[in-house]
Design an enzyme around this catalytic site. Structure first.
Site, short mmCIF file in Angstrom:
data_model
loop_
_atom_site.label_atom_id
_atom_site.label_comp_id
_atom_site.label_asym_id
_atom_site.label_seq_id
_atom_site.Cartn_x
_atom_site.Cartn_y
_atom_site.Cartn_z
N ASP A 101 0.85 -1.19 0.00
CA ASP A 101 0.00 0.00 0.00
C ASP A 101 0.89 1.25 0.00
O ASP A 101 1.79 1.37 -0.84
CB ASP A 101 -0.95 -0.08 1.21
CG ASP A 101 -1.94 1.06 1.33
OD1 ASP A 101 -2.78 1.20 0.43
OD2 ASP A 101 -1.88 1.79 2.32
N TYR A 146 -12.58 8.09 -1.17
CA TYR A 146 -12.05 8.25 0.18
C TYR A 146 -10.77 9.08 0.24
O TYR A 146 -10.56 9.85 1.18
CB TYR A 146 -11.84 6.88 0.84
CG TYR A 146 -10.58 6.16 0.42
CD1 TYR A 146 -9.44 6.19 1.21
CD2 TYR A 146 -10.52 5.44 -0.78
CE1 TYR A 146 -8.28 5.54 0.83
CE2 TYR A 146 -9.38 4.80 -1.16
CZ TYR A 146 -8.26 4.85 -0.37
OH TYR A 146 -7.10 4.21 -0.76
N TYR A 229 -2.02 10.58 2.81
CA TYR A 229 -3.08 11.27 2.06
C TYR A 229 -2.78 12.72 1.74
O TYR A 229 -2.93 13.17 0.60
CB TYR A 229 -4.41 11.11 2.80
CG TYR A 229 -4.75 9.64 2.96
CD1 TYR A 229 -5.15 8.90 1.86
CD2 TYR A 229 -4.58 8.99 4.18
CE1 TYR A 229 -5.41 7.53 1.97
CE2 TYR A 229 -4.84 7.64 4.30
CZ TYR A 229 -5.25 6.91 3.19
OH TYR A 229 -5.48 5.56 3.31
N HIS A 289 -6.97 -6.22 -1.00
CA HIS A 289 -5.95 -5.24 -0.67
C HIS A 289 -5.00 -5.73 0.43
O HIS A 289 -3.88 -5.24 0.54
CB HIS A 289 -6.64 -3.95 -0.23
CG HIS A 289 -5.74 -2.76 -0.17
ND1 HIS A 289 -5.02 -2.31 -1.26
CD2 HIS A 289 -5.43 -1.90 0.85
CE1 HIS A 289 -4.32 -1.24 -0.93
NE2 HIS A 289 -4.54 -0.98 0.34
#
Length: 311
Positions: A101, A146, A229, A289
């Protein structure tokens, strides 16, 4: 897993938590979100048993590692510099880097900056992608995606703040275990996408959830929301974007990231090899994932085979 040792080390002014097991050539595991060193528990034991030294840090501001003084200023480059300092502290001249990830980005960033220190890169769920402006067309993503929501300062904090930490981690695990892009309607927040009665994935136990919850109760979400993010637009800071070391991508075919607009084409057409020429790609048909927790034996074998090939 009881043989995994834990220590705190001083890295660039912060005390970072590091889990470690085994001896031999070093393999550093870089976790994703909402993961932590614990997400690599199966892989650490397996590679140690195969004759390698497994090292899994909690990033700065994650889990048991110390918070930086200003979490909102944390960058991906901080993770890369922390990794370099950690290897120097341990006296490790060369390493395999495994990233899942968000961990795929510092793994490749480190290989771009310090190829002489890297024996190979393995990423799970995320291939090498260009940094800076989003490499995939923003207009093709749902408006309530998201990542867009969590990039807004304060929005995720307000959303998460309605629940305890354990529920937040549970909801994200459930969402990210699906095969569709997590996106909310205009009148929803991301946490609203999971009904309270939704069970955990069958491969993720209540004990696993409790372990993650305890670690995130310690760290909170300030740094994790910043990196990845809110730091996503950060550039690699190098002119040569070709990775010079062997690499392996393990991709679950039911990973929602595979549904990113343009992602499947980027991988299957070989466009990704413009940047990573020496890349092997392996698909796990039912993989989501969290493929390394869902199918640990299969992923362990793929990793160990790559490590032994490039040792």
């Amino acid at each position: 897993m009881e043989n995994i040792q834990h220590k705190y080390v001083d890295v660039r002014g912060l005390k970072l938590h590091v889990a470690e097991i085994g001896t031999g050539p070093a393999v550093v595991f870089l976790h994703g979100f909402p993961e932590i060193w614990y997400s690599w528990r199966h892989q650490m034991v397996a590679v140690a048993g195969a004759g390698f030294r497994a090292i899994a840090p909690d990033y700065r501001g994650y889990g048991l590692s110390q918070q930086p003084p200003e979490p909102e200023k944390t960058t991906f480059r901080d993770l890369v510099d922390d990794l370099l300092a950690l290897l120097d502290l341990f006296g490790i001249p060369k390493v395999f880097v495994v990233g899942k990830d968000l961990g795929g980005r510092p793994a490749y960033h480190f290989a771009l900056l310090y190829p002489q220190r890297v024996s190979g890169v393995i990423t799970l769920g995320v291939p090498f992608v260009l940094a800076g402006p989003q490499p995939f067309p923003l207009q093709s993503f749902p408006k309530g995606f998201y990542m867009f929501r969590w990039q807004e300062p304060g929005r995720a904090e307000k959303d998460f703040g309605r629940f305890d930490v354990k529920t937040v981690v549970k909801n994200i695990y459930i969402l990210f275990s699906g095969s569709e892009l997590p996106a909310a309607r205009e009148d929803q927040e991301i946490m609203d996408l999971v009904h309270p009665s939704t069970p955990l994935p069958p491969w993720f136990s209540e004990d696993d959830l409790a372990n993650y919850a305890n670690l995130y109760e310690n760290s909170g979400f300030r740094t994790p929301l910043q990196v990845p993010y809110r730091a996503w637009q950060e550039d690699y800071g190098v002119s040569d974007l070709q990775v010079k070391v062997p690499a392996l991508l393990i991709m679950g075919e039911k990973d929602y990231v595979y549904k990113f607009p343009g992602m499947a084409e980027y991988i299957t057409t070989g466009k990704v090899k413009d940047y990573v020429p020496d890349l092997e790609i392996t698909y796990v048909p039912e993989g989501t994932h969290f493929v390394q927790e869902q199918f640990p034996d299969q992923v362990n074998q793929l990793i160990i085979t790559f490590l032994k090939k490039h040792i």
